[in-house]
Design a protein around this motif. Structure first.
Motif, PDB file in Angstrom:
ATOM      1  N   PHE A  49       5.004  -0.278   8.244  1.00  0.00           N
ATOM      2  CA  PHE A  49       5.952  -0.212   7.749  1.00  0.00           C
ATOM      3  C   PHE A  49       5.737   0.062   6.208  1.00  0.00           C
ATOM      4  N   ASP A  50       4.753  -0.814   5.497  1.00  0.00           N
ATOM      5  CA  ASP A  50       4.541  -0.338   3.921  1.00  0.00           C
ATOM      6  C   ASP A  50       2.810  -0.066   4.168  1.00  0.00           C
ATOM      7  N   ALA A  51       1.906   0.473   5.218  1.00  0.00           N
ATOM      8  CA  ALA A  51       0.852   0.647   5.760  1.00  0.00           C
ATOM      9  C   ALA A  51       0.726   1.547   4.071  1.00  0.00           C
ATOM     10  N   ALA A  52      -0.772   2.133   3.849  1.00  0.00           N
ATOM     11  CA  ALA A  52      -0.931   2.881   2.723  1.00  0.00           C
ATOM     12  C   ALA A  52      -0.533   4.665   3.231  1.00  0.00           C
ATOM     13  N   ASP A  53       0.138   5.286   2.575  1.00  0.00           N
ATOM     14  CA  ASP A  53       0.271   6.937   2.542  1.00  0.00           C
ATOM     15  C   ASP A  53      -1.082   7.832   3.015  1.00  0.00           C
ATOM     16  N   PRO A  94       0.859  -1.171  -0.018  1.00  0.00           N
ATOM     17  CA  PRO A  94       0.177   0.334  -0.132  1.00  0.00           C
ATOM     18  C   PRO A  94       0.770   1.281   0.211  1.00  0.00           C
ATOM     19  N   GLY A  95       2.123   0.839   1.141  1.00  0.00           N
ATOM     20  CA  GLY A  95       2.787   2.091   0.965  1.00  0.00           C
ATOM     21  C   GLY A  95       3.927   2.427   1.803  1.00  0.00           C
TER      22      GLY A  95
END
Lengths: 288, 257
Positions: free
Chosen positions: B123-127, A40-41
């Motif tokens: 760490f890689d959740a949506a911005d 996702p981000g």
């Protein structure tokens, strides 16, 4: 007939993000592992965008599972397409293999039997994938450790036939040819000479390891001399082809990979004329 | 079933250590079919274990190599991957540790796994664009009662029943972890400026964050605060907690009706 020539690239790895951004090394392009950025981000996509702003990129996937007998994975293709819209890569590649079946993922690049049944099946799926993505894809030859009894042809005949019938391109992994030639007792030169000139769009180079009498495609060592020799032979046959080195384990400092890439560049300069190595579209010469 | 389907089905069974006829379809020469297939079986397990060791580094350190290997073997055999990316392979581990014997007997194991999984997810959740204090100050007075907020996707509240966070912290600093103690604590893990962060929070703050994450309004928050503060203090405390979340970079949107 022409092919785009990007020059000499490296695989983008997390260990090198900061170095690349701070030093802007003299690398022509980067190849990314597509799945690493299907998140996702956060940091992965942030670094991706920053490095993409500085360098051309191609996307290389490991989960298309183009040879699987499951229904083609549309959600995966959607995520791939979405990533491609962000990255705007020069091309998208994956492997001529299967990775999942019965909705279970092996996370490995598993070989296919080389026969007509498989060709028809895979060509149909490549067509679906290319239609969905709206572009031609590249498929890479594997390192393999088994040969199926129901194979009816050589691997290179199988690869060629699929590329021609589906109108896709080939990512020719020179190390994989060397590894599979050793493991299956064929002459790697027969492989190189058997591949259609006009289908090859990219070369991979990598290191490997020995496991008893077999060679394993581990990507954890430097490229060895016999693979460099094979690379020189491939350049003579195919002309200038965008070349990159894959390193996935035992990853050294960026400068070490950069030096290794210079070896590839120097070999190309020895084999080809300077004009042939100009970036951009290069002419494909010789019979198919 | 086509030949290709049958080959793939049998190959997968072989990798999953189920009965398989795949060896009959493979050529044996100077290296037998079983030896050749064994390379794939070894690589399959190794790859999944590497992913688990990366995702649960401190749990691995806490359990030690032998027990963590038992855990990985059990997980791999019971929960084959159905995701394209190894990133998501071991997502079920915290829950398995919570409900499966013998792991469930040591509550801190599941809690350690939750902490590590939450850091991975954060760490890689949506911005998302963050709300500023200035934006909060511009909310019209009439909109405050119905004001709702959207947290950044990386924000997660964790309620622990042991001192698992202290154990995790010691392990991540290569220190000797403290003995397990029953100890209810609440934590928030989130990402700000691309860096994962965590803080300990009080019972009141934990209850507030849960409410607001579930979509409650500012007036709901104030009402709940009446349990802890008098009527005069309540609005000030409720505004204070919103300001604190904003200052930490946890809020992405102020939603007014």
């Amino acid at each position: 007939m022409t092919r785009p020539f990007l020059g000499f690239g490296l695989g983008l790895r997390t260990e090198h993000y900061q170095y690349v951004l701070e030093n802007k090394p003299d690398i022509d392009w980067f190849e990314i592992i597509s799945e690493n950025y299907m998140v996702p981000g956060g940091k992965p996509l942030d670094y991706l965008d920053k490095i993409r702003a500085e360098y051309p990129m191609v996307m290389h996937g490991v989960s298309l599972s183009i040879g699987s007998t499951d229904v083609i994975n549309k959600p995966y293709l959607s995520r791939l397409k979405q990533l491609a819209e962000r990255v705007e890569p020069n091309w998208i590649s994956d492997h001529l293999c299967w990775t999942s079946v019965d909705h279970t993922n092996s996370h490995d690049l598993l070989p296919l039997p080389y026969n007509e049944e498989t060709i028809e099946h895979v060509v149909e799926r490549i067509t679906q994938a290319q239609d969905f993505l709206g572009r031609q894809i590249l498929l890479e030859n594997l390192s393999s450790y088994v040969t199926y009894k129901n194979s009816e042809m050589n691997e290179w005949e199988f690869l060629n036939e699929i590329a021609v019938r589906s109108d896709c391109h080939i990512l020719l992994d020179i190390n994989n040819i060397f590894v599979s030639a050793h493991n299956h007792h064929f002459d790697p030169l027969d492989y190189i000479n058997g591949i259609a000139r006009d289908r090859v769009m990219q070369f991979h180079l990598a290191g490997h390891s020995y496991n008893g009498s077999m060679i394993i495609d581990t990507h954890d060592h430097n490229v060895c001399d016999p693979v460099w020799d094979l690379y020189a032979t491939a350049l003579k046959r195919f002309g200038a082809v965008s070349t990159m080195i894959e390193r996935d384990d035992n990853i050294p400092a960026f400068q070490e990979l950069e030096s290794e890439l210079r070896i590839a560049e120097n070999i190309a300069k020895t084999v080809l004329m300077p004009k042939e190595l100009e970036l951009g579209d290069v002419k494909i010469t010789g019979a198919a | 079933m086509s030949n290709l389907q049958s080959i793939q089905h049998e190959f997968l069974n072989y990798l999953l250590e189920k009965p398989s006829a795949i060896a009959n379809t493979i050529i044996s020469d100077d290296v037998s079919a079983d030896q050749r297939l064994g390379l794939y079986a070894d690589a399959y397990k190794l790859r999944l274990k590497e992913a688990m060791m990366t995702d649960y580094e401190q749990l691995h350190a806490y359990l030690g190599d032998e027990m963590f290997d038992q855990l990985m073997e059990s997980y791999i055999s019971r929960y084959p991957s159905n995701k394209e990316s190894l990133r998501y392979f071991s997502q079920k581990l915290p829950n398995i540790l919570k409900v499966d014997q013998p792991w469930s007997q040591a509550v801190e194991l599941s809690e350690l796994a939750v902490i590590e999984k939450t850091f991975c997810d954060s760490f890689d959740a949506a911005d998302g664009e963050l709300v500023t204090l200035a934006m909060l100050s511009q909310v019209p007075l009439d909109d405050w009662p119905t004001l709702r907020i959207k947290f950044h996707d990386s924000v997660q509240e964790l309620s622990m029943t042991t001192n698992s966070f202290q154990i995790w912290k010691a392990l991540s600093e290569d220190a000797v972890p403290p003995a397990v103690e029953k100890n209810t604590t609440h934590w928030v893990i989130w990402r700000n400026d691309l860096v994962s962060r965590y803080i300990v929070i009080t019972d009141v703050q934990a209850s507030a964050i849960k409410m607001m994450m579930a979509g409650s309004s500012f007036s709901d928050l104030c009402e709940s605060f009446l349990e802890y503060y008098d009527e005069e203090q309540t609005p000030q405390q409720a505004v204070g907690i919103l300001q604190s979340w904003i200052s930490h970079g946890m809020i992405c949107e102020l939603l007014t009706e």
